[in-house]
Design an enzyme around this catalytic site. Structure first.
Site, PDB file in Angstrom:
ATOM      1  N   GLU A 192       0.806  -1.221   0.000  1.00 23.62           N
ATOM      2  CA  GLU A 192       0.000   0.000   0.000  1.00 23.62           C
ATOM      3  C   GLU A 192       0.843   1.279   0.000  1.00 23.62           C
ATOM      4  OE1 GLU A 192      -1.504  -2.701   0.731  1.00 23.62           O
ATOM      5  OE2 GLU A 192      -3.583  -2.411   0.160  1.00 23.62           O
ATOM      6  N   GLN A 247     -18.504   4.919   3.547  1.00 25.54           N
ATOM      7  CA  GLN A 247     -19.088   6.110   4.156  1.00 25.54           C
ATOM      8  C   GLN A 247     -18.897   6.217   5.664  1.00 25.54           C
ATOM      9  OE1 GLN A 247     -22.815   6.071   1.346  1.00 25.54           O
ATOM     10  NE2 GLN A 247     -23.024   7.713   2.805  1.00 25.54           N
ATOM     11  N   TYR A 260       3.444   1.992   1.931  1.00 25.84           N
ATOM     12  CA  TYR A 260       4.017   2.387   3.222  1.00 25.84           C
ATOM     13  C   TYR A 260       5.540   2.169   3.223  1.00 25.84           C
ATOM     14  CZ  TYR A 260      -0.686   3.036   5.115  1.00 25.84           C
ATOM     15  OH  TYR A 260      -1.957   3.493   5.354  1.00 25.84           O
ATOM     16  N   HIS A 317      -1.533   3.874  -1.771  1.00 27.68           N
ATOM     17  CA  HIS A 317      -2.597   4.823  -1.434  1.00 27.68           C
ATOM     18  C   HIS A 317      -2.629   6.012  -2.398  1.00 27.68           C
ATOM     19  CE1 HIS A 317      -4.133   2.696   1.870  1.00 27.68           C
ATOM     20  NE2 HIS A 317      -3.136   2.921   2.702  1.00 27.68           N
ATOM     21  N   ARG A 353       2.603  -8.541   4.403  1.00 20.51           N
ATOM     22  CA  ARG A 353       1.650  -8.037   3.396  1.00 20.51           C
ATOM     23  C   ARG A 353       2.465  -7.487   2.239  1.00 20.51           C
ATOM     24  NH1 ARG A 353      -3.443  -4.915   4.411  1.00 20.51           N
ATOM     25  NH2 ARG A 353      -4.411  -4.831   2.354  1.00 20.51           N
TER      26      ARG A 353
END
Ligand code: NAP
Ligand code: SF4
Length: 672
Positions: A165, A340, A167, A253, A215
């Site tokens: 992601e 949401q 990081y 991201h 991951r």
């Protein structure tokens, strides 16, 4: 035999045997930062009780500079260890297993203290990172290993090392973020040194038996991302360094490709895990947009993975696996991937919850305990607010009658499910319909409730929803003016359309109008083409060199608003950009700061500051100018002095969405 033999099969890792193949993926909930660890423990214990095979906690910072934001939770002191022990004990008491995710944010940290392989600012953080020197790198590795050792002290079954992601560890892997020329940069062997060394040190710190998940980013979706050869090389090295399992990460991201939003096809990236699986000797976990036991079972049966990670589905229903195992999959509250109440909350500094399940992260405060005195409850309106009231009230033992003038339940959710990219709403309506089959609920559909119908009930809940707002634009005879309801129900508009109002519904209507053919959400190949996704074995990072290739728009659409700002600014924090990019790719012209003068058979006359009235030549104008509460019944009851509760859109229409309607309904029903 169970419907999910592969999903329910145990799996052994280290010296632990997990009861099934479901992993609850890591999510930042914000609970740890409240300091109320009984809440944290209750949240995870509920998921363990609900049958999660293995839980991964939200990301814990290994040190101050690695925290996602200043004050991010970690495991820094003896007190922290004691707090975390409350969580592990609660999960183990429910027969579950739990590992702690160690998350070093690197240049994604929202802090002036952030560090990275090179001093290159990320596009999603205002803070330029400090380039680490040799001592600094050693400190990061040591801190991550120390966090792992503390995790074991706190009773965790192991850790997940966050390497995807975009990081910190991921940042070392690619030249996009790593321009070093020392032994931590340059060729791939050097660039992967940090993740591999980190895993080896974490294994050494934890001992041989603990679970160590790494991951790994299988597709970066950024320029100059990893190739497939590099991914496989890393996976093998990580395995050799001591990882017990590889979990799948998809997209950085900062990627401009959606990876978990509702418009992403289900299991869109599972083929990547499937391709990695034969390359390594340890189990692999697949991830992203998997939200039903059927999909999970299918992936496992096909051999795409050894375990399936679902994260948000565990917010939507804490008993996901228990229900699947009991043959009650239709009762599982579905995650509709809307973000949401989860990610949008996280990125607004609010506590995570779930649109479908307001109890998520509020387990200790919102209780659906059996009612002391069962009552007869009338609910009028079978939209999200009314349905949730009925479901929770019946669950608590009340005798409920649910009225709606329509012949089916769902209210506005039935409109949402018509929008291409919002197909998950079908599942939400189906879930409500299943839950409404409760023996204590009587449905009176196709019947417009009157005060006489309601008088005899102990409690009356009015959830009659909204009516579209008429913006009062003068309309000449013969001009074609439609409401969003007409359009979402299939009314013909012609080729050129003006949409008045650029709120959530204006965007949905514009998406519907430009769309043609199969929804890309239901066709992964089409979806990849739309967003310019290829594969990491064809192109670095998995980005197609030709970029996005959306289908040609079905219509010429103008999306308008009066506010002099960029349309779509108030859409969901983590999903608004997807809607804006998607419409821009299909040539939708978005215009703010307009005044609507009149609508004629020629089109829409509008003015902008400093300009006279101009004609926008369109065949139809669609009104998406917000909503007004539908209080006709409530007003009648008031006049007759009949006490009632008013919720959802009938209460306040402004900024109404299903999240607020369902939350208000659940909280009211919990008190009846
Ligand atoms: P909304 O978000 O309140 O938007 C209403 C739009 O109409 C605004 O663009 C507003 O912009 C315009 N408007 C308001 N009064 C007007 C008037 N008198 N004349 C002309 N234009 C007027 O309402 P909505 O689009 O109907 O959505 C309802 C709710 O459902 C919202 O809370 C929305 O977030 C939610 N929803 C969410 C999603 C989602 O993807 N999360 C999707 C659909 C709906 P100006 O005042 O600037 O003209
Ligand atoms: Fe899923 Fe939406 Fe609930 Fe988040 S808020 S868990 S995306 S249903």
């Amino acid at each position: 035999m169970s419907s999910y033999p592969h999903l329910l099969a145990p799996i052994t890792m280290g010296n632990r045997t997990l009861r099934n193949r479901s992993l609850m993926g890591s999510m930042h909930t914000g609970l740890e930062e409240t300091g109320d660890w009984s809440r944290v423990a209750a949240f995870y214990a509920a998921r363990a009780r609900g049958g999660a095979g293995l839980i991964v906690t939200g990301g814990m910072a290994p040190n101050r500079e690695g925290g996602v934001f200043p004050g991010a939770a970690g495991l820094f002191t003896e007190n922290d260890i004691a707090n975390h022990r409350r969580v592990t004990e609660a999960v183990h008491a429910e027969g579950g297993h739990i590992v702690m995710q160690i998350l070093h944010a690197g240049r994604y940290a929202y802090s002036p203290d952030c560090v990275a392989p090179s001093a290159i600012k990320s596009p999603i953080s205002p803070f330029p990172p400090r380039e680490l020197d040799e001592t600094g790198i050693e400190k990061q590795i040591a801190d991550i290993a120390t966090a792992a050792a503390r995790a074991i002290q706190a009773g965790y079954d192991g850790v997940e090392v966050m390497g995807s992601e975009g990081y910190f560890l991921n940042q070392f892997l690619v030249t996009h973020t790593n321009r070093r020329t020392d032994r931590w940069g340059g060729d791939y062997a050097n660039r992967m040194r940090l993740p591999v060394e980190t895993v080896a040190r974490v294994r050494a710190a934890m001992g041989p038996d603990a679970i160590l998940i790494y991951r790994i980013s299988l597709i970066d979706l950024i320029p100059n991302g990893s190739t497939w050869d590099e991914v496989v090389t890393l996976a093998k090295a990580i395995e050799s360094a001591g990882a017990s399992v590889l979990n799948t990460g998809i997209g950085w991201h900062e990627a401009r490709v959606p990876t978990i939003a509702t418009s992403v096809p289900r299991a869109a990236f599972a083929d990547l895990t499937a391709r990695l699986r034969p390359m390594v000797g340890i189990p692999v976990i697949t991830s992203n947009r998997i939200n039903t036991p059927e999909i999970a079972e299918k992936l496992l049966a096909e051999g795409a993975a050894d375990m399936v990670s679902m994260a948000r589905p565990w917010l939507a229903d804490e008993a996901f696996m228990a229900k699947a195992a009991a043959g009650r999959a239709a009762d599982i509250a579905p995650c509709i991937a809307c973000n949401q109440a989860c990610l949008d909350h996280t990125f607004s500094g609010k506590l995570t919850s779930c649109l479908v399940n307001p109890r998520a992260c509020h387990e200790t405060e919102l209780s659906y305990a059996p009612a002391a005195r069962p009552r007869r409850v009338a609910v009028v309106g079978a939209g999200p607010a009314g349905m949730m009231t009925a479901v929770v009230a019946a669950q608590r033992g009340h005798q409920v009658t649910l009225f709606d003038k329509a012949a089916q339940v769902g209210g506005q959710l039935n409109l949402a499910k018509q929008v291409p990219g919002k197909e998950e709403f079908h599942g939400l309506v189906a879930w409500f319909a299943t839950m409404l089959q409760h023996p204590l609920i009587t449905l009176r559909l196709g019947h417009e409730a009157t005060p006489d119908d309601l008088r005899a009930f102990d409690e009356i809940v009015i959830a009659t929803g909204v009516v579209p707002r008429d913006p009062g634009i003068p309309v000449a005879p013969g001009a074609r003016v439609l409401s969003y309801i007409d359009v979402l129900q299939g009314a013909e508009t012609g080729r050129r359309v003006a949409v008045v109002g650029a709120g959530g519904i204006g965007f949905d209507v514009a998406e519907t109008l430009v769309h043609q053919g199969t929804s890309p959400t239901l066709d992964p190949q089409l979806w990849r083409q739309e967003w310019g996704v290829s594969t990491p074995w064809a192109d670095r990072g998995g980005l197609a060199p030709e970029g996005p290739r959306p289908h040609p728009p079905a219509r010429e659409v103008h999306l308008l608003q009066r506010k002099a700002e960029k349309p779509g600014r108030h859409l969901g924090k983590t999903t608004g950009w997807i809607h804006r990019v998607s419409l821009a790719m299909k040539g939708v012209r978005m215009l703010g700061g307009v005044t609507y003068d009149r609508i004629t058979t020629e089109g829409l006359w509008l003015s902008r500051p400093g300009e006279g009235s101009q004609l926008l030549p369109v065949d139809a104008v669609v009104l998406c100018a917000g909503q007004e509460p539908d209080r006709r019944l409530s007003d009648q009851l008031d006049r007759l002095g009949i006490r009632h509760h008013r919720i959802g859109g009938a209460d306040v229409a402004a900024e109404l969405d299903a999240k607020r309607a369902i939350d208000q309904a659940a909280r009211l029903a919990a008190t009846l």
